[in-house]
Design an enzyme around this catalytic site. Structure first.
Site, PDB file in Angstrom:
ATOM      1  N   LYS A  13     -21.234   9.804  22.855  1.00 41.47           N
ATOM      2  CA  LYS A  13     -22.232   9.138  23.707  1.00 41.47           C
ATOM      3  C   LYS A  13     -22.995   8.056  22.958  1.00 41.47           C
ATOM      4  O   LYS A  13     -23.343   7.035  23.550  1.00 41.47           O
ATOM      5  CB  LYS A  13     -23.162  10.136  24.398  1.00 41.47           C
ATOM      6  CG  LYS A  13     -23.989  10.986  23.482  1.00 41.47           C
ATOM      7  CD  LYS A  13     -24.797  11.969  24.302  1.00 41.47           C
ATOM      8  CE  LYS A  13     -25.744  12.791  23.454  1.00 41.47           C
ATOM      9  NZ  LYS A  13     -25.228  13.271  22.165  1.00 41.47           N
ATOM     10  N   ARG A  88     -32.676  16.229  27.260  1.00 43.62           N
ATOM     11  CA  ARG A  88     -31.802  17.265  26.697  1.00 43.62           C
ATOM     12  C   ARG A  88     -31.933  18.577  27.483  1.00 43.62           C
ATOM     13  O   ARG A  88     -31.199  19.511  27.236  1.00 43.62           O
ATOM     14  CB  ARG A  88     -32.267  17.589  25.303  1.00 43.62           C
ATOM     15  CG  ARG A  88     -31.686  17.055  24.036  1.00 43.62           C
ATOM     16  CD  ARG A  88     -30.282  16.841  23.830  1.00 43.62           C
ATOM     17  NE  ARG A  88     -29.850  17.026  22.467  1.00 43.62           N
ATOM     18  CZ  ARG A  88     -29.621  16.048  21.589  1.00 43.62           C
ATOM     19  NH1 ARG A  88     -29.800  14.801  21.913  1.00 43.62           N
ATOM     20  NH2 ARG A  88     -29.167  16.329  20.394  1.00 43.62           N
ATOM     21  N   ARG A 127     -16.777  13.986  11.068  1.00 42.43           N
ATOM     22  CA  ARG A 127     -17.540  12.761  11.344  1.00 42.43           C
ATOM     23  C   ARG A 127     -18.200  12.185  10.088  1.00 42.43           C
ATOM     24  O   ARG A 127     -18.840  12.902   9.332  1.00 42.43           O
ATOM     25  CB  ARG A 127     -18.619  13.072  12.397  1.00 42.43           C
ATOM     26  CG  ARG A 127     -19.515  11.889  12.702  1.00 42.43           C
ATOM     27  CD  ARG A 127     -20.176  12.008  14.024  1.00 42.43           C
ATOM     28  NE  ARG A 127     -21.261  12.983  14.050  1.00 42.43           N
ATOM     29  CZ  ARG A 127     -22.030  13.187  15.125  1.00 42.43           C
ATOM     30  NH1 ARG A 127     -21.800  12.509  16.237  1.00 42.43           N
ATOM     31  NH2 ARG A 127     -22.998  14.079  15.098  1.00 42.43           N
ATOM     32  N   ARG A 160     -23.711  13.455   8.347  1.00 43.68           N
ATOM     33  CA  ARG A 160     -25.029  13.902   8.790  1.00 43.68           C
ATOM     34  C   ARG A 160     -25.287  15.313   8.281  1.00 43.68           C
ATOM     35  O   ARG A 160     -24.411  16.173   8.380  1.00 43.68           O
ATOM     36  CB  ARG A 160     -25.095  13.888  10.320  1.00 43.68           C
ATOM     37  CG  ARG A 160     -25.594  12.578  10.884  1.00 43.68           C
ATOM     38  CD  ARG A 160     -25.533  12.518  12.366  1.00 43.68           C
ATOM     39  NE  ARG A 160     -26.135  13.645  13.059  1.00 43.68           N
ATOM     40  CZ  ARG A 160     -26.390  13.657  14.357  1.00 43.68           C
ATOM     41  NH1 ARG A 160     -26.119  12.602  15.098  1.00 43.68           N
ATOM     42  NH2 ARG A 160     -26.916  14.708  14.935  1.00 43.68           N
ATOM     43  N   ARG A 171     -25.787  23.642  17.648  1.00 42.55           N
ATOM     44  CA  ARG A 171     -26.022  22.478  18.514  1.00 42.55           C
ATOM     45  C   ARG A 171     -25.157  22.542  19.761  1.00 42.55           C
ATOM     46  O   ARG A 171     -25.586  22.180  20.858  1.00 42.55           O
ATOM     47  CB  ARG A 171     -25.770  21.177  17.728  1.00 42.55           C
ATOM     48  CG  ARG A 171     -26.904  20.882  16.746  1.00 42.55           C
ATOM     49  CD  ARG A 171     -26.490  19.941  15.638  1.00 42.55           C
ATOM     50  NE  ARG A 171     -26.075  18.655  16.141  1.00 42.55           N
ATOM     51  CZ  ARG A 171     -25.136  17.888  15.574  1.00 42.55           C
ATOM     52  NH1 ARG A 171     -24.509  18.311  14.478  1.00 42.55           N
ATOM     53  NH2 ARG A 171     -24.828  16.746  16.096  1.00 42.55           N
TER      54      ARG A 171
HETATM   55  P1  AMP Z   1     -28.559  13.694  18.122  1.00 42.46           P
HETATM   56  O1  AMP Z   1     -28.488  12.569  17.154  1.00 42.46           O
HETATM   57  O2  AMP Z   1     -28.748  13.253  19.533  1.00 42.46           O
HETATM   58  O3  AMP Z   1     -27.426  14.673  17.963  1.00 42.46           O
HETATM   59  O4  AMP Z   1     -29.903  14.518  17.763  1.00 42.46           O
HETATM   60  C1  AMP Z   1     -30.100  15.103  16.478  1.00 42.46           C
HETATM   61  C2  AMP Z   1     -31.183  16.163  16.567  1.00 42.46           C
HETATM   62  O5  AMP Z   1     -32.433  15.552  16.965  1.00 42.46           O
HETATM   63  C3  AMP Z   1     -30.937  17.257  17.602  1.00 42.46           C
HETATM   64  O6  AMP Z   1     -30.092  18.300  17.109  1.00 42.46           O
HETATM   65  C4  AMP Z   1     -32.368  17.737  17.851  1.00 42.46           C
HETATM   66  O7  AMP Z   1     -32.846  18.528  16.791  1.00 42.46           O
HETATM   67  C5  AMP Z   1     -33.159  16.428  17.826  1.00 42.46           C
HETATM   68  N1  AMP Z   1     -33.236  15.811  19.170  1.00 42.46           N
HETATM   69  C6  AMP Z   1     -32.658  14.653  19.580  1.00 42.46           C
HETATM   70  N2  AMP Z   1     -32.965  14.392  20.849  1.00 42.46           N
HETATM   71  C7  AMP Z   1     -33.749  15.406  21.282  1.00 42.46           C
HETATM   72  C8  AMP Z   1     -34.374  15.701  22.524  1.00 42.46           C
HETATM   73  N3  AMP Z   1     -34.229  14.914  23.605  1.00 42.46           N
HETATM   74  N4  AMP Z   1     -35.105  16.838  22.597  1.00 42.46           N
HETATM   75  C9  AMP Z   1     -35.258  17.643  21.529  1.00 42.46           C
HETATM   76  N5  AMP Z   1     -34.682  17.431  20.338  1.00 42.46           N
HETATM   77  C10 AMP Z   1     -33.941  16.320  20.202  1.00 42.46           C
END
Ligand code: AMP
Length: 220
Positions: A13, A88, A127, A160, A171
């Site tokens: 995404k 989320r 990744r 990451r 996750r």
């Molecule tokens: P992502 O890069 O979108 O995979 O996000 C990395 C991490 O950031 C996630 O595993 C959460 O810990 C936090 N995070 C990102 N977006 C949100 C959200 N909308 N609500 C809560 N935590 C978030």
């Protein structure tokens, strides 16, 4: 135009949201990137979010929602935004609807990128991301020409810290329990566009653009 990209971690995404935001000249707002920037800078927000991100858990709704809504009020978001990683869960989705409604706005479309769980595990484990231009590679399926180096800008690739086996599992669990129900939430509102995320990156982009164009024509 206000769009949301929905998809499990590893569905692509971020890559697709970047491409679509560029094509439509809209602001791309990735909540995970905002948190990672805050962590890097050591801000209060970063400190608040650190433990949750490291464990693969969601940062509390109030913090995530406040951060994204504030970013959406910046001048570059006036024409619309492409949201990536937010909302989320249902509470965040409702808070977003409410905030937009206050400005007589609404979400126009939600693109859900579908990828099998097996493929997600494969993608996340392999990744690697360019620290400079954020291009995403997979060391098994789409490795760079030179190991550890970005093909586009020669930046160093990194993994990451939350792409470890245990955190990936957490996750994905959180995604299926809390985020996946949003697919039905937006389907019921007639906003949903579903795209097969197992095609090539360019093909997923092409199909997304085609679906957005079709909706746009129907809406007019
Ligand atoms: P992502 O890069 O979108 O995979 O996000 C990395 C991490 O950031 C996630 O595993 C959460 O810990 C936090 N995070 C990102 N977006 C949100 C959200 N909308 N609500 C809560 N935590 C978030």
């Amino acid at each position: 135009m206000y769009s949301i990209f929905l998809g499990a971690p590893g569905a692509g995404k971020g890559t697709q949201a970047t491409a679509i935001a560029q094509k439509l000249n809209l602001a791309h707002i990735a909540s995970g990137d905002l948190f990672r920037q805050a962590l890097k800078r050591g801000t209060g927000l970063g400190r608040q979010a650190k433990n949750y991100i490291e464990k693969g858990e969601l940062v509390p709704n109030e913090i995530a929602t406040h951060m994204v809504l504030e970013r959406m009020s910046a001048p570059d978001s006036e024409k619309g935004t492409v949201l990536d990683g937010f909302p989320r869960n249902l509470e965040q989705a409702k808070a977003l609807d409410k905030a937009l409604a206050r400005k007589s706005l609404e979400i126009d479309n939600v693109i859900s990128i579908k990828v099998s769980e097996e493929e997600l595990q494969k993608r996340l484990g392999g990744r690697r991301i360019c620290h400079r231009c954020q291009t995403v590679y997979n060391i098994v399926e789409s490795p760079p020409h030179v190991e550890g180096k970005c093909d586009k800008c020669e930046g160093k690739l990194y993994q990451r810290p939350d792409d470890t086996a245990e955190t990936i599992k957490k996750r994905l669990e959180i995604y299926f329990e809390h985020t996946a129900p949003l697919i039905d939430y937006y389907r019921r509102k007639g906003k949903l566009i579903e795209v097969d995320g197992e095609e090539t990156v360019d093909e997923v982009t092409r199909r997304t653009v085609a679906a957005l164009n079709e909706r746009w024509l129907i809406a007019r």
